[in-house]
Design a protein around this motif. Structure first.
Motif, mmCIF file in Angstrom:
data_model
loop_
_atom_site.group_PDB
_atom_site.id
_atom_site.type_symbol
_atom_site.label_atom_id
_atom_site.label_comp_id
_atom_site.label_asym_id
_atom_site.label_seq_id
_atom_site.Cartn_x
_atom_site.Cartn_y
_atom_site.Cartn_z
ATOM 1 N N PRO A 453 -35.999 24.324 16.379
ATOM 2 C CA PRO A 453 -37.176 25.017 16.916
ATOM 3 C C PRO A 453 -38.384 24.767 16.010
ATOM 4 O O PRO A 453 -38.239 24.632 14.795
ATOM 5 N N LEU A 454 -39.573 24.698 16.621
ATOM 6 C CA LEU A 454 -40.786 24.472 15.831
ATOM 7 C C LEU A 454 -41.165 25.728 15.053
ATOM 8 O O LEU A 454 -41.573 25.655 13.900
ATOM 9 N N PHE A 455 -41.006 26.860 15.709
ATOM 10 C CA PHE A 455 -41.371 28.131 15.068
ATOM 11 C C PHE A 455 -40.136 29.014 14.947
ATOM 12 O O PHE A 455 -39.159 28.838 15.670
ATOM 13 N N GLU A 456 -40.213 29.985 14.051
ATOM 14 C CA GLU A 456 -39.195 31.030 14.022
ATOM 15 C C GLU A 456 -39.874 32.349 13.679
ATOM 16 O O GLU A 456 -41.046 32.370 13.287
ATOM 17 N N LYS A 457 -39.124 33.399 13.848
ATOM 18 C CA LYS A 457 -39.674 34.720 13.527
ATOM 19 C C LYS A 457 -39.384 35.022 12.071
ATOM 20 O O LYS A 457 -38.260 34.860 11.602
ATOM 21 N N ASP A 458 -40.401 35.430 11.354
ATOM 22 C CA ASP A 458 -40.175 35.874 9.982
ATOM 23 C C ASP A 458 -39.310 37.119 10.024
ATOM 24 O O ASP A 458 -39.665 38.099 10.678
ATOM 25 N N PRO A 459 -38.123 37.074 9.389
ATOM 26 C CA PRO A 459 -37.205 38.215 9.515
ATOM 27 C C PRO A 459 -37.821 39.502 8.963
ATOM 28 O O PRO A 459 -37.464 40.597 9.393
ATOM 29 N N GLU A 460 -38.740 39.393 8.016
ATOM 30 C CA GLU A 460 -39.323 40.600 7.425
ATOM 31 C C GLU A 460 -40.489 41.141 8.254
ATOM 32 O O GLU A 460 -40.520 42.313 8.605
ATOM 33 N N THR A 461 -41.431 40.255 8.551
ATOM 34 C CA THR A 461 -42.650 40.736 9.211
ATOM 35 C C THR A 461 -42.570 40.684 10.725
ATOM 36 O O THR A 461 -43.347 41.338 11.404
ATOM 37 N N GLY A 462 -41.624 39.894 11.245
ATOM 38 C CA GLY A 462 -41.564 39.729 12.692
ATOM 39 C C GLY A 462 -42.617 38.780 13.229
ATOM 40 O O GLY A 462 -42.657 38.497 14.418
ATOM 41 N N GLU A 463 -43.474 38.288 12.344
ATOM 42 C CA GLU A 463 -44.517 37.342 12.751
ATOM 43 C C GLU A 463 -43.901 35.971 13.031
ATOM 44 O O GLU A 463 -42.854 35.619 12.484
ATOM 45 N N ILE A 464 -44.625 35.181 13.818
ATOM 46 C CA ILE A 464 -44.200 33.808 14.058
ATOM 47 C C ILE A 464 -44.581 32.941 12.877
ATOM 48 O O ILE A 464 -45.722 32.997 12.385
ATOM 49 N N THR A 465 -43.645 32.183 12.356
ATOM 50 C CA THR A 465 -43.938 31.293 11.243
ATOM 51 C C THR A 465 -43.320 29.937 11.548
ATOM 52 O O THR A 465 -42.540 29.802 12.493
ATOM 53 N N PHE A 466 -43.678 28.907 10.761
ATOM 54 C CA PHE A 466 -43.116 27.584 11.017
ATOM 55 C C PHE A 466 -41.691 27.520 10.486
ATOM 56 O O PHE A 466 -41.348 28.177 9.513
ATOM 57 N N SER A 467 -40.849 26.731 11.155
ATOM 58 C CA SER A 467 -39.478 26.571 10.672
ATOM 59 C C SER A 467 -39.453 25.672 9.453
ATOM 60 O O SER A 467 -38.695 25.893 8.521
ATOM 61 N N HIS A 468 -40.306 24.636 9.442
ATOM 62 C CA HIS A 468 -40.251 23.665 8.354
ATOM 63 C C HIS A 468 -41.564 23.629 7.595
ATOM 64 O O HIS A 468 -41.669 24.099 6.484
ATOM 65 N N HIS A 469 -42.597 23.091 8.207
ATOM 66 C CA HIS A 469 -43.944 23.204 7.655
ATOM 67 C C HIS A 469 -44.948 23.018 8.790
ATOM 68 O O HIS A 469 -44.589 22.549 9.867
ATOM 69 N N PRO A 470 -46.177 23.395 8.556
ATOM 70 C CA PRO A 470 -47.118 23.463 9.685
ATOM 71 C C PRO A 470 -47.587 22.102 10.184
ATOM 72 O O PRO A 470 -48.390 22.045 11.109
ATOM 73 N N PHE A 471 -47.110 21.028 9.606
ATOM 74 C CA PHE A 471 -47.567 19.699 10.023
ATOM 75 C C PHE A 471 -46.629 19.042 11.019
ATOM 76 O O PHE A 471 -46.903 17.972 11.554
ATOM 77 N N THR A 472 -45.491 19.680 11.264
ATOM 78 C CA THR A 472 -44.504 19.151 12.203
ATOM 79 C C THR A 472 -45.021 19.258 13.633
ATOM 80 O O THR A 472 -45.550 20.292 14.027
ATOM 81 N N SER A 473 -44.814 18.177 14.384
ATOM 82 C CA SER A 473 -45.275 18.204 15.772
ATOM 83 C C SER A 473 -44.126 18.578 16.698
ATOM 84 O O SER A 473 -42.961 18.337 16.385
ATOM 85 N N PRO A 474 -44.463 19.163 17.854
ATOM 86 C CA PRO A 474 -43.420 19.467 18.836
ATOM 87 C C PRO A 474 -43.067 18.229 19.660
ATOM 88 O O PRO A 474 -43.840 17.269 19.706
ATOM 89 N N GLU A 475 -41.916 18.270 20.306
ATOM 90 C CA GLU A 475 -41.637 17.279 21.339
ATOM 91 C C GLU A 475 -42.753 17.386 22.379
ATOM 92 O O GLU A 475 -43.228 18.478 22.670
#
Lengths: 613, 613
Positions: A453-475
């Motif tokens: 997945p490109l994004f995941e939920k931060d387990p602490e804040t519940g905010e959307i964050t990147f899974s790897h880094h913000p430069f990764t492109s989606p399919e």
């Protein structure tokens, strides 16, 4: 080890100006073919044995050991030899001879010969070392790190550093042959936090301002692609100021790669080519071509992990449906919700385990975070185990069919919330592998995992964050999901996995400023934050950034696995300990007031409370 | 440039899923032999010319340029081509054809062919760049560094970085072939000032304490030798927090080498072998074998410099004796003291210079620190020049004999305190070389200089300090001089010089703790200072340190000379400017208060006063 031949010892020891015919040789090269040669050996006193009126000394250098003998008939030399102690540095000259019949040492490459000392120079003396280099048992790691120069003399460390050199050399050769340029990126850069904390370096010239040490050359290698360099690689030092943890180093090394005009498949083929080249050329081990590929979904389904150890073929089996509505209330309940998962894990031959063995496994499962462990064993006298009473003949048959369990096997069941079930069952799977010796350190099971997945939920804040880094492109083609269901977006991201370790990861990057901005904003960055942290990078994307992608592999980990070690500290010449401290140099340490004055800084936390180690 | 072939563009541009037969090729590879091939070119719009109803675009990548043509008959593609501007990123497909007779471009490797565009994809757009990549004239350095990714697209920078890659690769190949291990030493070490200031890195885990970035791996490579590694090399990043100066970078790269059981001669032969390997394999230029060797005394005597430019053979002539007691009072006076020196410098053909030319040289000499410049010219009509009236026939004859000056030559005289005379005459010598075009950037004159003094007097404090670093050992047999005349001690130290640049220096090190301590104490260090700064190193010397020596060469400078550049910034991908600032990233920069809090630090100098640039 031809290259370890030492230079002429006449120069090394200026006290000895007489002409000497002895040829300098390394301590690992002499064989029966050298009998009769006049040689000079430089090295360390590895072992000394006094026996039958003679003194035997094993002289050691990086290449190995040679036995030198001292005879009382050569009185002056013998007297000097009597003063020799472990780790003294000597130069011995003499004529190579065969060892007397029956005294050969088949374990030593030089074991057929010895050098009777005609001359001896003591080049330096050693105090009694804190541990014996020649000993089989290993001192504690603190002692090894404190006197690292002694630890480095041990054959194991010399072999590891030699292996590291050869692996890194092979990686460079491979990428050079494939048209990559090694380009050095700076170590003093701008702080652009990518996840972990940056190490900061105060500037004296621009007081109150700071450089940062790079967590990786990620942005700079992308800028090299924007700069038209086409194919970049670097063996790059990276720095992360993370909280100390067992196998974490403040600085580590990665092979960092980036390419323009490529697909995910192009990068994967290039990188697996590098790994294959290393394994075939350095380890002399064949690697499948191409490497197996798993999707993230498959990996989680079959192994409960995105870095599965494929050295053994035990896979998860989902058995929710078999327990749903059944007699075993706990599982029947769990099976009602898709948020849960019930995994069955085949334990080959597990039916022979005792009740105590299963209790221990159950204990382990609890340590891993499970509430408990259910199991059945297909013993010769029927189904046994903690939930045997809920498993009737029909269910047993279906379980055996689902898991391929045969007579004599056992099944471990982990039922829990999906993530917990995956994690616990994944770790139990590795435990089974260990117990059955299925995780051979000299076997190498590579695989690719992609489709994260490109994004995941931060387990602490519940905010959307990147899974790897913000430069990764989606399919491509998932733009609509950005607003409707960002967690469903698949990234063009891929991990290379070996024996259960993640060797590294890579991705195709966002190359248009429009799209990169969309991602930053989806991550919650304001215009101001984007400009402040990534302004120069966003600007670079506006001047004709080509499509590009790349990858980074952890060198320390690759070498560790190739050396059969379990700690990266054993493949690093001067590692920090688990508290990010260099025990040999005693770093970090206090600095003179004057140095801080020049930097315009003041310490506001007293140093007194700083823990050592 | 076979390796620059791009991967299949079908993957690069996901919008285009149709099967394409076009083979991806690089922009520098197509020749007449490729006529008829269906190819895909990925690259940047380098130049666009609209001519005769057609659009011509040079597409550029690292490998070169290919001309692409757009014809209005292919209406959709032509319309898209009309929107193309410099630095847009495109993918063009078409069938290679010969250029029409008479339109070939012999300057371009691909100049016989062109690709009529059958299909065009615009992969990314570029805003109007701040300077034109294709322009011949170069923007200011500030502009180049601010938009470094655009500067890097220029062929000159791509050639320089390619050359750097090849040189560094060749160095690694050479040392690998000679049994050296590349061993990574840490970047976060203990502060042990060696001359310049250390960059400091505050520790968050051990607050109030600091790591330092290494000025060089000097102590660590010596410790590797003590650790029995035998032969070490590393392409090592080094850091010095010195005051900004024209050609100084806060971080730089050196090839760092150390060997055990070697003489000075062994190290010199090894290192010159590396340089020869690079020049022969990468530059295809033969290098003398062995390299010329000068003593420090000879270098100072003949060239007034310990890094003489030997590309031209103008040498100093000492003429003190010829002026002593003579008519020219100034020189007669100077000649009375051995603390002075009167140097005559032959200016080949200098008799044709005008009075104004000599005045300009005289002005230059004053800028270099001389009080003035005396000269004579051996003109067809007799001796001319500023001191001609003091030079009678006999003196003229002796001067000509001493300097080998012939008819038509001139002599420049620099008389001053020895050090000043050496410096001024040395710089005038280079000026002569420049004026006569004797300093060919494609000629390479290497030499060794050795026999340096171990100690020198600090010009400011008058204290005795080390000439190079405190680990250098003296030539044997000079122990008595330590107390009687330390400045007379000769070091086992050697510099490698190329075209007037010092490429690097090395030495045989002190390997006994007793001797190292003697040197530290002679340098005025107290027991406590030795223990505090070098305690761990002194301890290492006590556990059997082998005789060892080594060297370091500056990679930036080697590559600069090999590329014919005059600034190391032109061979570094992302250099800092002359104020130690990265103009592209804007580093160093301020950091959030929180980051400093975590480090236990406070800024006591306001950031407001910080100058930019």
């Amino acid at each position: 080890m031809d290259h370890l031949r030492h230079a002429d010892p006449r120069h090394a020891d200026p006290r000895d100006a007489e002409p000497v015919e002895a040829q300098p040789v390394s301590c690992g090269e002499l064989t029966a073919a050298d009998v009769g040669r006049a040689v000079a050996l430089n090295g360390w006193v590895h072992r000394r044995r006094d026996h039958g009126g003679l003194i035997f000394i094993d002289v050691r250098d990086r290449s190995g050991l040679t036995q030198v003998t001292f005879d009382p008939s050569n009185a002056a030399v013998f007297a000097l030899a009597e003063t020799l102690r472990s780790e003294d540095v000597i130069c011995v000259r003499g004529e190579v001879r065969r060892r007397p019949a029956g005294t050969e040492n088949a374990k030593l490459p030089t074991g057929d010969v010895e050098v009777p000392a005609g001359a001896l120079d003591v080049l330096n003396r050693s105090e009694t070392p804190p541990f014996v280099i020649a000993a089989d048992e290993e001192p504690s790691e603190d002692v090894r790190l404190r006197w690292r120069y002694l630890d480095l003399r041990r054959p194991r460390m010399q072999r590891n550093l030699t292996m590291r050199h050869r692996i890194v050399k092979a990686i460079r050769d491979y990428f050079d042959e494939h048209g990559f340029l090694e380009i050095e990126t700076p170590t003093l850069i701008k702080s652009t936090p990518e996840g972990a904390r940056d190490y900061l370096v105060p500037s004296r010239v621009h007081r109150g301002n700071f450089y940062a040490l790079p967590q990786s050359p990620q942005i700079l290698k992308q800028i090299l692609m924007i700069g038209g360099l086409g194919r970049y690689m670097q063996i790059a030092r990276c720095f992360r100021d993370e909280d100390p943890r067992a196998d974490r180093q403040p600085e580590f090394t990665q092979v960092d790669v980036e390419m323009t005009f490529v697909s995910q498949d192009d990068v994967m083929r290039t990188m697996e080519g590098a790994v294959r080249y290393v394994w075939e050329h350095v380890l002399d081990v064949a690697v499948p071509h191409p490497l197996p590929r798993l999707s993230y979904a498959e990996a989680m389904c079959d192994y409960g992990s995105d870095k599965p150890d494929l050295r053994f073929d035990v896979k998860f089996a989902d058995v929710d449906d078999l327990f749903r509505g059944g007699a075993f209330g706990l599982f029947a309940g769990l099976a009602e919700s898709d948020a849960n998962r019930i995994v069955a894990l085949r334990y080959p031959g597990g039916a022979s385990l005792s009740r105590r063995d299963f209790d221990a496994l159950s204990e382990l499962a609890k340590q891993f975070g499970a509430k408990g462990l259910a199991y059945v064993a297909f013993a010769p006298d029927g189904v046994k185990g903690s939930i045997a009473r809920f498993v009737d003949e029909a269910l047993a048959a279906r379980l055996r069919e689902r898991t391929s369990a045969g007579d004599g096997d056992a099944l471990l069941f982990v039922g829990d919330a999906r993530a917990t079930a995956n994690d616990v069952a994944g770790r139990l799977r590795l435990e089974i592998g260990d117990r059955l010796n299925l995780r051979d350190p000299h076997a190498y099971a590579f695989c690719w995992v992609s489709g994260f997945p490109l994004f995941e939920k931060d387990p602490e804040t519940g905010e959307i964050t990147f899974s790897h880094h913000p430069f990764t492109s989606p399919e491509p083609g998932q733009e609509a999901l950005f607003d409707s269901d960002p967690l469903a977006i698949t990234a063009r991201h891929y991990d290379l996995v070996l024996n259960g370790y993640e060797l590294g990861s890579g991705s195709i990057r966002n190359h248009t400023p429009q799209f990169q901005e969309k991602v930053f904003k989806r991550l919650g960055l304001s215009d101001e934050q984007i400009e402040d942290r990534f302004g120069f990078f966003m600007e670079a994307l506006r001047y004709g950034a080509p499509p590009h992608g790349g990858m980074a592999l952890g060198i320390d980990r690759i070498v560790m696995i190739a050396c059969g070690e379990t700690s990266i500290r054993d493949v690093i010449a001067f590692p920090k300990n688990q508290m990010a401290r260099d025990l040999m140099m005693d770093a970090p340490s206090s600095v003179p007031e004057k140095a801080l004055d020049e930097l315009g800084l003041r310490i506001v936390v007293p140093t007194a409370g700083t823990e050592k180690n």
